[in-house]
Design an enzyme around this catalytic site. Structure first.
Site, short mmCIF file in Angstrom:
data_model
loop_
_atom_site.label_atom_id
_atom_site.label_comp_id
_atom_site.label_asym_id
_atom_site.label_seq_id
_atom_site.Cartn_x
_atom_site.Cartn_y
_atom_site.Cartn_z
N HIS A 45 0.14 -8.58 -0.34
CA HIS A 45 -0.23 -8.59 1.08
C HIS A 45 -1.16 -9.77 1.36
O HIS A 45 -2.02 -10.09 0.54
CB HIS A 45 -0.98 -7.31 1.44
CG HIS A 45 -0.11 -6.10 1.49
ND1 HIS A 45 -0.36 -4.97 0.75
CD2 HIS A 45 1.01 -5.82 2.21
CE1 HIS A 45 0.56 -4.06 1.01
NE2 HIS A 45 1.41 -4.55 1.89
N GLY A 46 -1.01 -10.38 2.50
CA GLY A 46 -1.92 -11.47 2.89
C GLY A 46 -1.44 -12.81 2.35
O GLY A 46 -0.26 -12.98 2.03
N GLU A 63 6.91 4.56 -1.83
CA GLU A 63 6.55 3.35 -2.59
C GLU A 63 6.40 3.65 -4.08
O GLU A 63 5.82 4.65 -4.47
CB GLU A 63 5.26 2.74 -2.05
CG GLU A 63 4.86 1.48 -2.84
CD GLU A 63 3.71 0.70 -2.22
OE1 GLU A 63 3.59 0.67 -0.98
OE2 GLU A 63 2.94 0.10 -2.99
N ASP A 97 2.36 2.76 8.40
CA ASP A 97 2.41 1.82 7.28
C ASP A 97 1.40 2.26 6.20
O ASP A 97 0.23 2.50 6.51
CB ASP A 97 2.05 0.43 7.82
CG ASP A 97 2.25 -0.68 6.80
OD1 ASP A 97 3.13 -0.53 5.93
OD2 ASP A 97 1.53 -1.69 6.89
N HIS A 98 1.84 2.36 4.97
CA HIS A 98 0.98 2.76 3.84
C HIS A 98 0.17 4.03 4.13
O HIS A 98 -1.06 4.08 3.97
CB HIS A 98 0.01 1.64 3.46
CG HIS A 98 0.71 0.49 2.81
ND1 HIS A 98 1.15 0.53 1.51
CD2 HIS A 98 1.09 -0.72 3.30
CE1 HIS A 98 1.76 -0.61 1.23
NE2 HIS A 98 1.75 -1.38 2.30
N ASN A 152 2.54 -8.84 8.70
CA ASN A 152 1.30 -8.52 9.42
C ASN A 152 0.38 -9.74 9.52
O ASN A 152 0.10 -10.25 10.60
CB ASN A 152 0.58 -7.36 8.71
CG ASN A 152 -0.71 -6.97 9.42
OD1 ASN A 152 -0.86 -7.18 10.62
ND2 ASN A 152 -1.67 -6.43 8.68
N HIS A 196 7.35 -5.70 1.16
CA HIS A 196 6.04 -5.82 1.82
C HIS A 196 5.51 -7.23 1.60
O HIS A 196 6.04 -7.98 0.79
CB HIS A 196 5.07 -4.79 1.23
CG HIS A 196 5.28 -3.41 1.75
ND1 HIS A 196 4.37 -2.76 2.55
CD2 HIS A 196 6.32 -2.56 1.62
CE1 HIS A 196 4.84 -1.57 2.87
NE2 HIS A 196 6.02 -1.42 2.31
N ASN A 209 8.21 -6.47 5.88
CA ASN A 209 6.97 -6.24 6.64
C ASN A 209 6.18 -7.52 6.83
O ASN A 209 5.94 -8.26 5.87
CB ASN A 209 6.07 -5.26 5.90
CG ASN A 209 6.68 -3.88 5.76
OD1 ASN A 209 7.79 -3.63 6.18
ND2 ASN A 209 5.92 -2.97 5.18
P1 13P Z 1 1.47 -9.29 5.14
O1 13P Z 1 0.15 -8.96 5.78
O2 13P Z 1 1.31 -10.07 3.90
O3 13P Z 1 2.40 -9.91 6.11
O4 13P Z 1 2.10 -7.89 4.68
C1 13P Z 1 2.37 -6.89 5.63
C2 13P Z 1 2.76 -5.63 4.99
O5 13P Z 1 3.38 -5.60 3.96
C3 13P Z 1 2.38 -4.39 5.67
O6 13P Z 1 2.72 -3.26 4.94
#
Ligand code: 13P
Length: 287
Positions: free
Chosen positions: A177-178, A135, A84-85, A231, A207, A229
């Site tokens: 993200h987050g 990306e 990832d990334h 996380n 994402h 995605n």
């Molecule tokens: P979140 O942590 O916001 O769910 O995003 C995860 C993500 O995009 C990982 O690449």
């Protein structure tokens, strides 16, 4: 056996559903996600950030752990192990370590450099039959200490990168993200629509799957998103379940301090989160 993400994403794009990428951080996390995918007969992508890779003792350790689990848990649904990334160096390291799918995030480079580096990785991945995610347009929020501004990608740049022969394309459409801030403007469906019009059958990646309202997720899938995605939501669920277990004093009862007992509620919480997401994304029964 690990598989490339190509076939599962081609099917998802054609069938108008999305495959979830769930990031892993340890053994319990990985086991919980694999068991849920198997139970729901859903394809799945295990995401590994470079930070999580270091935490889990390097990419080779992760490949060994995941391959072992696929065999010992009798996992028969399609599973891709995906960086990832990734940085350019990280991508090469994961190709060598036995990952089945790679993300190269060149979004912070000038577009020419992003294209040059992505092209080199397209060739390396094609030789080995691995899938590659590129990306364009950075995704907001913080990921492993890197803070992006969350810009919307330029559809012409998306087409240029898609035409390099990548398997899937992550394009910024206002996603973060987050946790999303209260004043978040939402996803830009106008941008997504324009990107899909230029990139045709290319599976698009969303994402920042944590905290995007269900109606926006569904609309994004209808506009060509085939991989989402997640996380932070698993991290929050794990943390909350573990905190509750300790607050209730269960760690003080009998052998409640045993790490296998201590981490069990967190693993169950991850299973519930993954199930909820797979149902929302429409991947249940699609293995
Ligand atoms: P979140 O942590 O916001 O769910 O995003 C995860 C993500 O995009 C990982 O690449």
């Amino acid at each position: 056996m690990l598989v490339s993400a190509k076939e599962m994403l081609t099917k998802a794009k054609a069938g108008k559903y999305a495959v979830g990428q769930f990031n892993i951080n340890n053994l319990e996390w990985t086991k919980a996600i694999l068991q849920t995918a198997q139970e729901l007969n859903s394809p799945v992508i295990l995401g590994v950030s470079e930070g999580a890779g270091k935490y889990m003792c390097g990419y080779k350790t992760i490949v060994g752990m995941v391959n072992g689990m696929l065999e010992e848990l009798n996992i028969t649904v399609p599973v891709a192990l995906h960086l990832d990334h990734g940085s350019f160096e990280g991508a090469k390291a994961c190709i060598n370590a036995g990952f089945s799918s790679i993300m190269f995030d060149g979004s912070h480079y000038p577009i020419e450099e992003n294209i040059a580096k992505t092209t080199e990785l397209v060739n390396a991945c094609n030789v080995l039959g691995l899938s590659l995610e590129a990306e364009v347009g950075s995704i907001g929020g913080e990921e492993d200490g890197v803070v992006g501004a969350g810009e919307c990608a330029d559809p012409d740049e998306c087409k240029a990168v898609a035409d390099l022969g990548v398997t899937m394309l992550a394009a910024g459409i206002g996603n973060i993200h987050g946790k999303y801030p209260d004043n978040w403007a939402g996803l830009s469906f106008e941008t997504l629509d324009a990107i899909q019009a230029k990139t045709g059958d290319m599976p698009l990646v969303l994402h920042g799957g944590t905290g995007i309202p269900a109606d926006m997720i569904k609309k994004a899938i209808s506009l060509g998103v085939a991989k989402i995605n997640v996380n932070t939501e698993c991290q929050l669920a794990f943390q909350e379940a573990t905190r509750k277990y300790i607050e209730e004093g269960k760690d003080l009862e009998g052998k409640g301090f045993d790490p296998r007992k201590l981490l069990a509620p967190g693993a169950e919480a991850i299973k519930a989160t993954v199930k909820e997401k797979m149902e929302l994304f429409g991947s249940v029964g699609k293995a």
